[in-house]
Design a protein around this motif. Structure first.
Motif, short mmCIF file in Angstrom:
data_model
loop_
_atom_site.label_atom_id
_atom_site.label_comp_id
_atom_site.label_asym_id
_atom_site.label_seq_id
_atom_site.Cartn_x
_atom_site.Cartn_y
_atom_site.Cartn_z
N GLY B 143 68.84 -44.18 7.70
CA GLY B 143 68.34 -45.00 7.93
C GLY B 143 68.19 -46.24 7.27
O GLY B 143 66.77 -46.90 6.38
N VAL B 144 69.20 -45.97 6.40
CA VAL B 144 69.61 -47.76 5.48
C VAL B 144 70.44 -48.31 5.62
O VAL B 144 71.74 -48.18 7.15
N ALA B 145 70.31 -49.59 5.82
CA ALA B 145 71.15 -50.09 6.36
C ALA B 145 72.24 -50.44 5.56
O ALA B 145 72.52 -51.35 4.98
N PRO B 146 73.60 -50.12 6.08
CA PRO B 146 74.91 -49.49 5.45
C PRO B 146 75.47 -51.16 4.86
O PRO B 146 75.85 -50.89 3.55
N PHE B 147 75.04 -51.93 5.62
CA PHE B 147 75.55 -53.33 4.71
C PHE B 147 75.17 -54.08 3.35
O PHE B 147 75.59 -54.83 2.94
N HIS B 148 73.97 -53.69 3.74
CA HIS B 148 72.87 -54.37 2.55
C HIS B 148 73.36 -53.87 1.78
O HIS B 148 73.22 -54.10 0.95
N ALA B 149 73.33 -52.24 1.48
CA ALA B 149 73.83 -51.42 0.37
C ALA B 149 75.38 -51.88 -0.43
O ALA B 149 74.75 -52.54 -1.37
N PHE B 150 76.37 -51.66 0.69
CA PHE B 150 77.40 -52.60 -0.02
C PHE B 150 77.13 -53.91 -0.77
O PHE B 150 77.46 -54.03 -1.46
N GLY B 151 76.98 -54.71 0.26
CA GLY B 151 76.05 -56.00 -0.27
C GLY B 151 75.64 -56.02 -1.29
O GLY B 151 76.22 -56.79 -2.77
N ARG B 152 74.61 -55.14 -1.83
CA ARG B 152 74.20 -55.63 -3.21
C ARG B 152 75.11 -54.83 -4.27
O ARG B 152 74.84 -55.03 -5.43
N MET B 153 75.43 -53.78 -3.40
CA MET B 153 76.38 -53.04 -4.81
C MET B 153 77.92 -54.43 -5.49
O MET B 153 77.94 -53.95 -6.35
N LEU B 154 78.21 -55.11 -4.54
CA LEU B 154 79.67 -55.73 -4.32
C LEU B 154 79.26 -56.83 -5.18
O LEU B 154 79.60 -57.57 -6.30
N GLU B 155 77.67 -57.16 -5.09
CA GLU B 155 77.04 -58.14 -6.47
C GLU B 155 76.89 -58.22 -7.09
O GLU B 155 76.94 -58.65 -8.29
N PHE B 156 76.37 -57.39 -7.42
CA PHE B 156 75.59 -56.29 -8.60
C PHE B 156 77.22 -55.88 -9.26
O PHE B 156 77.45 -55.74 -10.15
N GLY B 157 78.03 -55.42 -8.43
CA GLY B 157 79.47 -54.88 -9.44
C GLY B 157 80.21 -55.50 -10.09
O GLY B 157 80.98 -55.58 -10.71
N LEU B 158 80.32 -56.73 -9.74
CA LEU B 158 80.88 -57.60 -9.73
C LEU B 158 80.43 -58.88 -11.06
O LEU B 158 81.39 -59.49 -11.29
N GLN B 159 78.94 -58.79 -11.76
CA GLN B 159 78.41 -59.07 -12.43
C GLN B 159 78.94 -59.18 -13.61
O GLN B 159 79.88 -57.82 -14.38
N ILE B 422 72.53 -50.55 -8.35
CA ILE B 422 71.68 -51.05 -8.33
C ILE B 422 71.08 -50.88 -7.64
O ILE B 422 69.50 -50.69 -7.17
N LEU B 423 71.21 -49.98 -6.54
CA LEU B 423 70.38 -48.93 -5.31
C LEU B 423 69.49 -48.64 -5.81
O LEU B 423 67.75 -48.42 -4.83
N ASP B 424 69.10 -48.05 -6.67
CA ASP B 424 67.72 -47.76 -7.71
C ASP B 424 66.35 -48.82 -7.68
O ASP B 424 65.59 -47.91 -6.63
N PHE B 425 66.74 -49.84 -8.01
CA PHE B 425 65.62 -50.80 -7.09
C PHE B 425 65.74 -51.27 -6.26
O PHE B 425 65.08 -51.95 -5.36
N GLU B 426 67.01 -51.15 -5.40
CA GLU B 426 66.77 -50.88 -3.21
C GLU B 426 66.14 -49.40 -3.32
O GLU B 426 65.29 -50.33 -1.42
#
Lengths: 523, 478
Positions: B143-159, B422-426
């Protein structure tokens, strides 16, 4: 061929292959194969090693599907997807290497996997006995497999196929493992099968045998059928010409180059097995500079162990090995190799090459410590690569380049690479086990040439082979090994393959030339 | 329709087209997209003006596999190059420079890339896509939108800070994976890297904390102790295998447990440990002379520092490569791994190789804890990271035991570890990264086997073609 009991002259052939093409990721594929095998005949398929005989037989036995073409069995087109499909259509195969369990009885071996035909008990025994009598195979169902000799094992394999209801029997190189006397017995059995109306497809590259047993001969060359001939109207020479598209090479030595200087002396060598059995028993022999010493024997009589002991791969229990006067008993394999012993192992794939490594790395194998392959602890890539190019050119290894992995080459080309490698760096002694086994006629002639040339330059060669013609033709001195002992010495100038075959089975060589030969050498 | 122009001119033209297009498109597009476009155009130029130098140029395989892979790699090189240069220079300058790198890569890759290597790269990419698809499926089912999760991971991981952490854990992973890979090359399964590095780190920390030595000497002593302990511990398994035939799988697993017991026994205030805080004990802190300073990462905008011992990991990688491909020992090692029978016939002492490779594997394993110990914590305490040995097994598999492959695999693994935080925060379970990691290891192993067979068939076909050519020449001659 009058014995063919086919009802009415127009009976369809037992097996008919039309336009079979198999594109195979490898060196030889089949293309446009056309063969018609008449029922109730012995049909031989001959061709040199690597001509595509085995590929064809695998197609016929359902082990792989042809890309093009049709197979018809008894007039009906069939699709053979697996060996069990083939058996359903009455096609059975006896493989070159037996598939038998040593610790089971003959009966158990035969019913294994076919329990649903007649069970495993009295019914099965009755059927086996009656089949054995019908075809004159002389099989005793209660003997343990391990007690049987090679010829008997082969008959068990044949009976296995018959038991499964086959009336078309494929024999893949059945004589490769037999001595001449056993070959005659096998042929008697085949004639019996034919008399009983069975069809036999006989694959071989030994022309004399084919001429003596077959009713029809089909010749395969470079993946396709080139001729179908009647053995009554052809000769071995003609067949050979068809097979190789040229003259058949013969192994022979010209003038003797043997000198008096002993290069390899084996004295009273004994090698044991973990079980305590002695596999090499009191063997003494001497190889002089420029001499080829052949060892004849049925496989499994201690040849492999003798070679492994000389090469330092097996512990020596007693006795000595001396190389050019130096005692090398108990040395490690690398030390022995570097002291000047080249080694062509009998099992190319297990001992001779790294299949998944490129050719130039295979050039290094076994010669890691020497120029041009290494400098100190470092591998000399440039040197090894340049020398591999030399071997590829000098020994005519057919390959697009030296970065190709060894597995991509055909057996003959792998062997030429090995021979080239072992001849590099001017060894004093070459230990060659079956140097031309499973290679095509062209490569065979080339390897013989290289051996002859090296011999004339003073190389001492220990030659172990199952090919009696090769042994007789190439050796200066010939020993016969039986149960780990050198039991006779033969003169290669006078001995015939039949006499040698008899000696190999222990029938004795009537002290032809070797009276007390061992004793003198062992000093 | 091939225009024949000299190669340097073709390369020059490609570079001009690549960099020029990027600079132009930068006005209208996002910089990375502009660089991608520029490199792609440069690739087209190369395609039209030059020919590959490999043997199989103009074959179907080359058109279908090698050229696309070269294109993808060139574009990746261009975009990544731009992003890295961007740390120092302004964007309108950085990305055209990146495109320049990409264009040169396009020229070299199109002309030089070997088919087998291209197949391997294609396989890894395919495996990665497959693993992401499986992860997406799992996310979607839960029940999670996969691309939302991937997007957040990418964004956080590239900091920047995430990138530094990625490099730091990647360093540790790398060492661990190389230790495992040395065993794998011999078909030895050193599961004991975990125990080896923990015991080695504890001993090294104890020695380092007990003595105060001059800088450099201090670090060298600590690292030497770690290497010696790791090698010794793995050597036990090697010795047992050689003399008693004990499977190294069993013995290393057992030795892991023994190592756990020993560390628990020694890490006690009566013995090697001191009280560090109210609920943590550890070895005495190593004096500052024994620390390895970090590399400031301010250039990429991060506050954290990169482990100084990243240099050690690189050195180990280079050494591993040299050892494997350039030394007699490495040749013997690979030969034994490929075919013990052929190795024996060629004079290699297999028992010696087993013992030595086990010891060397353990010595590298001893280094696993060093970046953390000397770069960050400076003592071995109860919270010292565990389980790195098992991660190393997965990464070695993923990197196919190749020093460069392992490097990419280690960074990728670390990236997933870090970005999933980051996913924990989501409100998404971050264990989803573990699913991706597991899937990719499985798919890579399978896909590689497939590629391996393709490669073999391909080479056999080439040999067949060579033979056919020989036959034709013979026929023509007669």
């Amino acid at each position: 061929m009058s014995s063919a009991p086919s009802g009415g002259g127009e009976a369809p052939p037992a097996v008919e292959l039309r336009g079979i093409t198999k594109r195979f990721p490898g060196v030889v594929a089949n293309h446009d194969i056309d063969i018609a095998v008449e029922a109730g005949t012995v049909h031989a398929i001959v061709g040199e090693n690597g001509a595509g005989k085995s590929t064809l037989m695998k197609t016929l036995y359902g082990m792989h599907r042809p890309d093009e073409g049709t197979i018809a069995v008894k007039g009906e087109t069939v699709r053979l997807g697996s060996p069990s499909d083939a058996i359903k259509h009455g096609i059975g195969m006896v493989h070159q290497h037996f598939m038998l369990a040593d610790n089971l009885t003959v009966l158990e071996n035969i019913v294994l996997g076919a329990e649903r035909r007649g069970g495993i008990g009295r019914g099965a025994r009755a059927r086996i006995t009656s089949l054995s009598e019908q075809y004159g195979l002389g099989i005793e169902p209660d003997r343990l497999m391990e007690e049987l000799g090679v010829g008997q094992r082969q008959r068990v394999e044949i009976l296995k196929v018959l038991y499964r209801g086959a009336d078309i029997v494929i024999l893949d190189e059945p004589t490769a493992v037999l001595v001449p006397q056993e070959v005659d017995e096998l042929f008697e059995n085949l004639r019996e099968l034919k008399r009983e109306g069975l069809t036999v497809i006989f694959i071989s590259h030994k022309l004399d045998e084919v001429l003596s047993v077959a009713d029809t001969i089909t010749v395969i060359r470079r993946g396709t059928t080139v001729a179908t001939v009647d053995p009554g109207r052809t000769s071995a020479r003609e067949l050979a010409t068809l097979m190789v598209g040229g003259e058949l090479p013969v192994p022979e030595l010209r003038e003797s180059t043997v000198t008096e200087r002993p290069m390899l002396e084996v004295g009273n060598l004994e090698v044991g097995e973990p079980g305590g059995r002695r596999v090499v028993d009191d063997v003494s022999l001497t190889i002089r500079e420029g001499e080829i010493v052949g060892i004849a024997g049925v496989e499994g009589n201690g040849q492999s162990e003798l070679i492994e002991a000389i090469m330092g791969m097996r512990p020596v229990e007693r006795g000595t090995v001396r190389l050019d006067g130096r005692d090398i008993t108990g040395w490690g394999t690398l030390g022995i190799r570097e002291a000047g012993v080249g080694y062509i192992p009998e099992d190319r794939h297990r001992h001779g090459v790294l299949l998944e490594s490129p050719l130039w790395e295979n050039r290094i194998l076994g010669h890691q410590g020497e120029a041009p392959n290494a400098r100190g602890i470092w591998i000399d890539r440039a040197g090894a690569r340049a020398d591999t190019e030399r071997i590829v050119a000098d020994y005519d290894v057919r390959t697009p380049g030296i970065d190709v992995i060894a597995e991509a080459l055909s057996g003959g080309n792998q062997q030429k690479l090995i021979v080239g490698r072992e001849m590099s760096g001017r060894p004093k002694v070459l230990v060659a086990a079956h140097p031309t086994r499973g290679v095509d006629v062209g490569a065979q002639a080339a390897i013989w040439d290289h051996l002859r040339r090296a011999r004339s330059e003073g190389l001492a060669v220990l030659l172990v082979s199952a090919d009696l013609d090769e042994l007789i033709g190439m050796s200066d001195t010939l020993h016969v090994i039986l149960r780990g002992r050198l039991v006779a010495q033969a003169d290669p100038m006078t001995v015939t393959p039949e006499e040698l075959g008899a000696a190999m089975t222990g029938a004795g060589l009537k002290d032809a030339a070797g009276s007390g030969g061992e004793g003198e050498d062992g000093a | 329709m091939r225009v024949s122009i000299p190669n340097p001119a073709a390369a020059g033209l490609a570079v001009v087209v690549g960099a020029g297009t990027t600079a132009g498109a930068d006005m209208g597009l996002l910089a990375p997209a502009a660089a991608a476009l520029g490199v792609a155009l440069a690739f087209a130029v190369v395609l039209l003006l030059t020919r590959p130098t490999t043997d199989d140029a103009d074959t179907r395989v080359h058109r279908m596999v090698v050229a696309p892979v070269a294109l993808v790699l060139a574009v990746a090189a261009g975009v990544l190059g731009g992003a890295v240069v961007d740390w120092w220079l302004i964007e309108p300058v950085a990305y055209p420079l990146g495109a320049l790198i990409g264009s040169v890569a396009a020229f070299l890759l199109y002309r030089r890339l070997a088919t087998t290597l291209a197949l391997s790269v294609a396989a890894v990419v395919a495996a990665g896509v497959l693993a992401l698809a499986v992860t997406a499926l799992v996310l979607w089912i839960s029940g999670v939108a996969p691309f939302h999760a991937f997007g957040r991971m990418l964004e956080f991981g590239l900091q920047p800070d995430s990138l530094v952490i990625m490099v730091n854990s990647g360093t540790t992973f790398y060492l661990s994976a190389v230790a495992v890979a040395i065993g794998f090359k011999m078909k030895l399964f050193n599961i004991g890297v975990d125990g080896q590095y923990r015991l080695a780190a504890l001993m090294a920390a104890a020695v380092g904390g007990a003595w105060v030595l001059p800088p450099v000497v201090h670090q060298v002593v600590v690292i030497t102790v770690a290497v010696a302990v790791g090698g010794f511990w793995a050597g036990i398994a090697g010795y047992l295998k050689v003399t008693r035939g004990v499977s190294e799988v069993i013995s290393t697993i057992m030795l892991n447990s023994v190592a756990t017991g020993i560390t628990a026994y020694l890490l006690n205030t009566d013995r090697l440990a001191v009280q560090i805080s109210t609920n943590n004990i550890g070895t005495r802190e190593i004096a500052e002379t024994g620390w390895v300073p970090g590399i400031p990462a301010g250039f990429m905008g991060a506050d954290r520092e990169i482990f100084g011992l990243v240099v050690l990991a690189v050195a180990v990688g280079v050494g591993y490569w040299l050892m494997l491909n350039r030394t007699r020992f490495g040749f013997d090692l690979r030969a034994t791994g490929q075919s013990p029978t052929a190795a024996r016939a060629s004079g290699i002492d297999i028992k010696r190789m087993v013992l030595l490779s086990m010891v060397i594997s353990g010595m590298v394993a001893g280094l696993v804890g060093m970046p953390q110990l000397l770069g960050q914590s400076h003592y071995y305490a109860l919270d010292f990271p565990t389980g790195l040995g098992f991660t190393g097994i997965a990464i070695a598999l993923l990197g196919r035991n190749h020093p460069v492959g392992i490097g990419f695999a280690a960074l990728f693994w670390a990236f997933l570890d870090q970005s999933s935080q980051i996913l924990d925060f989501e409100g998404i379970p971050k264990e989803i990264a573990v699913v991706t990691q597991a899937t990719i290891v499985l798919t890579v192993v399978v896909v590689y086997e497939v590629v391996h067979r393709w490669g073999l068939r391909y080479q056999q076909q080439q040999v067949g073609r060579e033979l056919a050519r020989g036959d034709r020449e013979e026929a023509a001659a007669s």
